[in-house]
Design a protein around this motif. Structure first.
Motif, PDB file in Angstrom:
ATOM      1  N   MET A   1      53.740  70.451   8.738  1.00  0.00           N
ATOM      2  CA  MET A   1      53.736  69.929  10.108  1.00  0.00           C
ATOM      3  C   MET A   1      54.074  71.043  11.094  1.00  0.00           C
ATOM      4  SD  MET A   1      52.921  66.660  10.458  1.00  0.00           S
ATOM      5  CE  MET A   1      53.722  66.105  11.950  1.00  0.00           C
ATOM      6  N   LYS A   2      55.075  71.856  10.773  1.00  0.00           N
ATOM      7  CA  LYS A   2      55.452  72.968  11.658  1.00  0.00           C
ATOM      8  C   LYS A   2      54.317  73.972  11.797  1.00  0.00           C
ATOM      9  CE  LYS A   2      60.459  72.878  11.034  1.00  0.00           C
ATOM     10  NZ  LYS A   2      61.612  73.542  10.420  1.00  0.00           N
ATOM     11  N   ALA A   3      53.603  74.215  10.711  1.00  0.00           N
ATOM     12  CA  ALA A   3      52.509  75.189  10.739  1.00  0.00           C
ATOM     13  C   ALA A   3      51.258  74.636  11.425  1.00  0.00           C
ATOM     14  CB  ALA A   3      52.170  75.633   9.315  1.00  0.00           C
ATOM     15  N   ARG A   4      50.961  73.367  11.195  1.00  0.00           N
ATOM     16  CA  ARG A   4      49.690  72.825  11.659  1.00  0.00           C
ATOM     17  C   ARG A   4      49.779  71.990  12.932  1.00  0.00           C
ATOM     18  NH1 ARG A   4      47.809  70.797   5.771  1.00  0.00           N
ATOM     19  NH2 ARG A   4      46.053  69.866   6.838  1.00  0.00           N
ATOM     20  N   LEU A   5      50.949  71.421  13.196  1.00  0.00           N
ATOM     21  CA  LEU A   5      51.141  70.591  14.383  1.00  0.00           C
ATOM     22  C   LEU A   5      52.463  70.946  15.079  1.00  0.00           C
ATOM     23  CD1 LEU A   5      50.037  67.196  12.808  1.00  0.00           C
ATOM     24  CD2 LEU A   5      48.722  68.561  14.420  1.00  0.00           C
ATOM     25  N   PRO A   6      52.642  72.220  15.432  1.00  0.00           N
ATOM     26  CA  PRO A   6      53.942  72.648  15.972  1.00  0.00           C
ATOM     27  C   PRO A   6      54.341  71.935  17.258  1.00  0.00           C
ATOM     28  CG  PRO A   6      52.294  74.368  16.278  1.00  0.00           C
ATOM     29  CD  PRO A   6      51.681  73.326  15.385  1.00  0.00           C
ATOM     30  N   TYR A   7      53.389  71.653  18.117  1.00  0.00           N
ATOM     31  CA  TYR A   7      53.718  70.972  19.368  1.00  0.00           C
ATOM     32  C   TYR A   7      54.332  69.604  19.100  1.00  0.00           C
ATOM     33  CZ  TYR A   7      53.203  68.373  23.697  1.00  0.00           C
ATOM     34  OH  TYR A   7      53.446  67.589  24.791  1.00  0.00           O
ATOM     35  N   VAL A   8      53.766  68.862  18.176  1.00  0.00           N
ATOM     36  CA  VAL A   8      54.256  67.526  17.845  1.00  0.00           C
ATOM     37  C   VAL A   8      55.678  67.615  17.305  1.00  0.00           C
ATOM     38  CG1 VAL A   8      53.914  65.523  16.332  1.00  0.00           C
ATOM     39  CG2 VAL A   8      51.942  66.613  17.431  1.00  0.00           C
ATOM     40  N   VAL A   9      55.906  68.536  16.375  1.00  0.00           N
ATOM     41  CA  VAL A   9      57.234  68.708  15.779  1.00  0.00           C
ATOM     42  C   VAL A   9      58.259  69.087  16.852  1.00  0.00           C
ATOM     43  CG1 VAL A   9      58.592  70.093  14.154  1.00  0.00           C
ATOM     44  CG2 VAL A   9      56.303  69.295  13.511  1.00  0.00           C
ATOM     45  N   GLU A  10      57.898  70.027  17.707  1.00  0.00           N
ATOM     46  CA  GLU A  10      58.817  70.477  18.755  1.00  0.00           C
ATOM     47  C   GLU A  10      59.101  69.378  19.771  1.00  0.00           C
ATOM     48  OE1 GLU A  10      57.219  74.088  20.420  1.00  0.00           O
ATOM     49  OE2 GLU A  10      57.145  75.050  18.444  1.00  0.00           O
ATOM     50  N   ARG A  11      58.092  68.630  20.130  1.00  0.00           N
ATOM     51  CA  ARG A  11      58.278  67.560  21.124  1.00  0.00           C
ATOM     52  C   ARG A  11      59.184  66.469  20.578  1.00  0.00           C
ATOM     53  NH1 ARG A  11      54.890  64.477  24.919  1.00  0.00           N
ATOM     54  NH2 ARG A  11      56.482  63.303  26.032  1.00  0.00           N
ATOM     55  N   ILE A  12      58.996  66.080  19.338  1.00  0.00           N
ATOM     56  CA  ILE A  12      59.847  65.040  18.749  1.00  0.00           C
ATOM     57  C   ILE A  12      61.281  65.555  18.584  1.00  0.00           C
ATOM     58  CG2 ILE A  12      60.254  63.657  16.670  1.00  0.00           C
ATOM     59  CD1 ILE A  12      57.196  63.230  16.583  1.00  0.00           C
ATOM     60  N   ALA A  13      61.428  66.811  18.186  1.00  0.00           N
ATOM     61  CA  ALA A  13      62.772  67.394  18.066  1.00  0.00           C
ATOM     62  C   ALA A  13      63.477  67.418  19.420  1.00  0.00           C
ATOM     63  CB  ALA A  13      62.681  68.801  17.480  1.00  0.00           C
ATOM     64  N   ALA A  14      62.741  67.705  20.468  1.00  0.00           N
ATOM     65  CA  ALA A  14      63.324  67.729  21.810  1.00  0.00           C
ATOM     66  C   ALA A  14      63.757  66.330  22.245  1.00  0.00           C
ATOM     67  CB  ALA A  14      62.327  68.312  22.811  1.00  0.00           C
ATOM     68  N   ILE A  15      62.967  65.332  21.933  1.00  0.00           N
ATOM     69  CA  ILE A  15      63.320  63.944  22.257  1.00  0.00           C
ATOM     70  C   ILE A  15      64.602  63.563  21.520  1.00  0.00           C
ATOM     71  CG2 ILE A  15      62.615  61.523  21.958  1.00  0.00           C
ATOM     72  CD1 ILE A  15      59.685  62.534  22.370  1.00  0.00           C
ATOM     73  N   GLN A  16      64.677  63.926  20.248  1.00  0.00           N
ATOM     74  CA  GLN A  16      65.855  63.596  19.440  1.00  0.00           C
ATOM     75  C   GLN A  16      67.094  64.335  19.948  1.00  0.00           C
ATOM     76  OE1 GLN A  16      65.549  64.497  15.255  1.00  0.00           O
ATOM     77  NE2 GLN A  16      67.298  63.219  14.753  1.00  0.00           N
ATOM     78  N   ALA A  17      66.938  65.611  20.290  1.00  0.00           N
ATOM     79  CA  ALA A  17      68.072  66.417  20.749  1.00  0.00           C
ATOM     80  C   ALA A  17      68.599  65.923  22.099  1.00  0.00           C
ATOM     81  CB  ALA A  17      67.667  67.882  20.850  1.00  0.00           C
ATOM     82  N   LYS A  18      67.708  65.474  22.949  1.00  0.00           N
ATOM     83  CA  LYS A  18      68.108  65.033  24.300  1.00  0.00           C
ATOM     84  C   LYS A  18      69.027  63.822  24.235  1.00  0.00           C
ATOM     85  CE  LYS A  18      66.317  63.821  28.819  1.00  0.00           C
ATOM     86  NZ  LYS A  18      65.129  63.622  29.634  1.00  0.00           N
TER      87      LYS A  18
END
Length: 164
Positions: free
Chosen positions: A94-111
């Protein structure tokens, strides 16, 4: 490419319900569309105060790992012996192929972790609701093979709903 990953288009061809006969074809993209709509309706019904934009993004992305694994049916998923290795494989891909999705969800969770977990519960109920409605439509189309799964699916939806 971080944005506009071609992998996202794969969701429109990854089939769901692969081990049962269905009259209609369902895909991960189709399923995710309905989960997003149902999640929004559930959020309205329970008067959820969280950010609906984040909820909708999470709902649309909730099964995107299946562009890597395919739709692993529940009996096989539950029988996987090394779930840690499976999760690591999915996470790396997921990090390699869909990095934007992974980063966006991580940001939502961190917020706001609490809001993130509330959104996940809403999405789980919406996911179960989509499965139930898919089965009901199949039954209405005359699919008696899939009809016996409806009570089980109803129970699964009710369980997710009760957790809200």
């Amino acid at each position: 490419m971080k944005y506009f990953s071609p992998e996202l288009r794969t969701a429109s061809i990854v089939p769901r319900w692969s081990i049962v006969w269905t009259q209609t074809r369902d895909t991960v993209a189709n399923h995710s569309f309905f989960v997003a709509l149902y999640a929004d309706q559930i959020a309205q019904a329970i008067e959820w105060k969280g950010p609906h934009g984040s909820l909708l993004f999470m709902a649309l992305a909730h099964d995107l790992d299946e562009v890597i694994t395919g739709d692993i049916v529940a009996p096989a998923k539950h029988a996987i012996l090394d779930t840690g290795a499976a999760e690591k494989y999915i996470e790396e891909n997921m990090k390699a192929r869909l990095p934007y999705v992974v980063e966006r969800i991580a940001a939502i969770q961190a917020k706001d972790p609490n809001t993130y977990h509330e959104a996940k519960a809403i999405i789980k109920a919406a996911d179960r609701l989509d499965a139930l409605i898919f089965l009901v439509v199949e039954q209405r189309l005359g699919n008696s093979v899939i009809a016996p799964r409806i009570p089980e699916c109803w129970g699964s939806f009710k369980e997710a709903w009760d957790r809200l």
